[in-house]
Enzyme design. Structure first.
Site, PDB file in Angstrom:
ATOM      1  N   ARG A  53       0.681  -1.529  -0.041  1.00  0.00           N
ATOM      2  CA  ARG A  53       0.073   0.015  -0.181  1.00  0.00           C
ATOM      3  C   ARG A  53       1.126   1.910   0.077  1.00  0.00           C
ATOM      4  O   ARG A  53       0.017   1.732  -0.538  1.00  0.00           O
ATOM      5  CB  ARG A  53      -0.886   0.472   1.178  1.00  0.00           C
ATOM      6  N   THR A  54       1.892   1.416   0.947  1.00  0.00           N
ATOM      7  CA  THR A  54       2.565   2.529   0.923  1.00  0.00           C
ATOM      8  C   THR A  54       2.850   2.848  -0.055  1.00  0.00           C
ATOM      9  O   THR A  54       2.974   3.978  -0.997  1.00  0.00           O
ATOM     10  CB  THR A  54       4.082   2.244   2.090  1.00  0.00           C
ATOM     11  N   LYS A  82      25.875  -5.004  -1.058  1.00  0.00           N
ATOM     12  CA  LYS A  82      27.485  -4.957  -1.269  1.00  0.00           C
ATOM     13  C   LYS A  82      28.157  -4.017   0.232  1.00  0.00           C
ATOM     14  O   LYS A  82      29.242  -3.981   0.108  1.00  0.00           O
ATOM     15  CB  LYS A  82      28.374  -3.886  -2.419  1.00  0.00           C
ATOM     16  N   ARG A 103      11.607   3.405   3.744  1.00  0.00           N
ATOM     17  CA  ARG A 103      10.851   2.248   4.476  1.00  0.00           C
ATOM     18  C   ARG A 103      12.182   1.779   5.029  1.00  0.00           C
ATOM     19  O   ARG A 103      12.896   1.300   4.368  1.00  0.00           O
ATOM     20  CB  ARG A 103      10.228   2.021   4.148  1.00  0.00           C
ATOM     21  N   HIS A 131       5.293   5.760  11.519  1.00  0.00           N
ATOM     22  CA  HIS A 131       4.494   5.704  10.322  1.00  0.00           C
ATOM     23  C   HIS A 131       3.997   7.135  10.021  1.00  0.00           C
ATOM     24  O   HIS A 131       2.531   7.357   9.822  1.00  0.00           O
ATOM     25  CB  HIS A 131       3.778   4.708  10.309  1.00  0.00           C
TER      26      HIS A 131
HETATM   27  C1  NCD Z   1       1.712  -0.907   8.059  1.00  0.00           C
HETATM   28  C2  NCD Z   1       3.095  -0.647   7.747  1.00  0.00           C
HETATM   29  O1  NCD Z   1       4.139  -1.311   7.489  1.00  0.00           O
HETATM   30  O2  NCD Z   1       3.641  -0.586   9.927  1.00  0.00           O
HETATM   31  N1  NCD Z   1       1.597  -1.545   7.170  1.00  0.00           N
HETATM   32  C3  NCD Z   1       1.212   0.251   6.435  1.00  0.00           C
HETATM   33  O3  NCD Z   1       1.154   0.721   6.118  1.00  0.00           O
HETATM   34  N2  NCD Z   1      -0.320   0.431   5.530  1.00  0.00           N
HETATM   35  C4  NCD Z   1       0.841  -2.075   9.003  1.00  0.00           C
HETATM   36  C5  NCD Z   1       1.663  -3.635   9.143  1.00  0.00           C
HETATM   37  O4  NCD Z   1       2.443  -3.972   8.253  1.00  0.00           O
HETATM   38  O5  NCD Z   1       0.893  -3.943  10.568  1.00  0.00           O
END
Ligand code: NCD
Length: 300
Positions: A53-54, A82, A103, A131
């Site tokens: 999703r993100t 590497k 991320r 997040h």
């Molecule tokens: C979340 C995350 O990555 O923290 N997912 C997301 O970005 N929608 C929640 C999760 O992984 O449980």
């Protein structure tokens, strides 16, 4: 917004949040009007952890603003393999892109990256830390479904490792929400998060059972137990499957209860709940595009 980088929800004032959400509502009402807002803009996607999703909604958001993306791809296929440091990686990619979305499994990684580059860094999840962009779409979803004033929310599941929880709980202190935190003893909010929430004026109410509070809630925010963050698989097994939201549980809820989940879900929400008016998690995921468009529009 006052900051170039978006690292933590703690940076966001009520005014900052309302600014993004108002713009997101405008975009959702007429996305075509923003199709040429940021031509020639490139967003760098650096995902050192899995994402559906993100990553895809940031990509969609940038493209719907007229820009494009460049993607580091998986860790396995990049020079991280590497032995390249995060600092070097971001210093290189800042020369290719106008903003970076990062991320990474380590808490504090987005903050660290932001200290090495001049382009804006957006934290798309740093380990069990924060997040903040998920929080903006969560707040947008809450505002559209339950309203942010006089809100009573229950946040259930992995409150220890759940970065979406840490960001959302902090952001909600701007709105004076009543927050109930429901988790097994071993997955309670980390001490530091509890401290920050109290400093921000929140009362931290903690429970072990959803049943104890479900009838009082406007929103139930369900989270996945973050298996990948447990140092020991046995510890995970002890708490896996602890909570399951199903239609039986929801019989005690208010008819207007909004059930949310950042997704992905494992088994914490029964599929039968999808057919009820409570289920709001797919709408929530879709809100990622207009909200991230609004955020990018402001940051760029
Ligand atoms: C979340 C995350 O990555 O923290 N997912 C997301 O970005 N929608 C929640 C999760 O992984 O449980």
């Amino acid at each position: 917004m006052r900051h170039d980088h978006l690292i933590s929800a703690k940076q966001l004032s009520r005014g900052d949040i309302e600014g993004v959400l108002d713009r997101a509502a405008e975009i959702a009402a007429d996305p075509g009007a923003f199709a040429e807002a940021h031509p020639d803009t490139l967003l760098g996607l650096l995902f050192f952890e899995p994402s559906t999703r993100t990553k895809m909604s940031f990509g969609a958001a940038m493209k719907r603003l007229g820009g494009g993306t460049i993607d580091m791809g998986s860790v396995d296929s990049s020079s991280v393999q590497k032995g390249e440091s995060l600092a070097d990686t971001v210093r290189v990619i800042e020369g290719y892109a106008d903003a970076l979305v990062l991320r990474h499994p380590s808490e504090g990684s987005a903050k660290l990256a932001s200290e090495f580059v001049d382009v804006p860094v957006i934290n798309a999840g740093d380990g069990a830390g924060q997040h903040p962009t998920q929080t903006l779409l969560d707040l947008h979803t809450i505002r559209e479904n339950a309203g942010l004033d006089d809100l009573t929310i229950g946040i259930v599941g992995d409150l220890k490792y759940g970065r979406t929880v840490h960001s959302l709980a902090h952001a909600l202190t701007n709105f004076g929400a009543t927050q109930h935190f429901i988790s097994p003893e071993s997955l309670r909010l980390p001490r530091g998060v509890r401290y920050d929430l109290r400093e921000a004026g929140a009362e931290v109410r903690e429970h072990a059972d959803i049943e104890a509070v479900v009838d009082r809630l406007d929103v139930l925010y369900v989270t996945r137990i973050q298996r990948e963050r447990f140092p020991d698989e046995n510890e995970y097994r002890q708490v896996a499957g602890e909570y399951r939201v199903d239609v039986d549980l929801l019989e005690s809820a208010a008819p207007g209860l909004t059930v949310m989940h950042p997704l992905p879900r494992v088994d914490e929400i029964a599929p039968e709940v999808d057919e009820t008016d409570h289920a709001t998690y797919f709408e929530q995921a879709h809100n990622g595009v207009p909200v991230r468009m609004a955020l990018l529009d402001q940051i760029l």
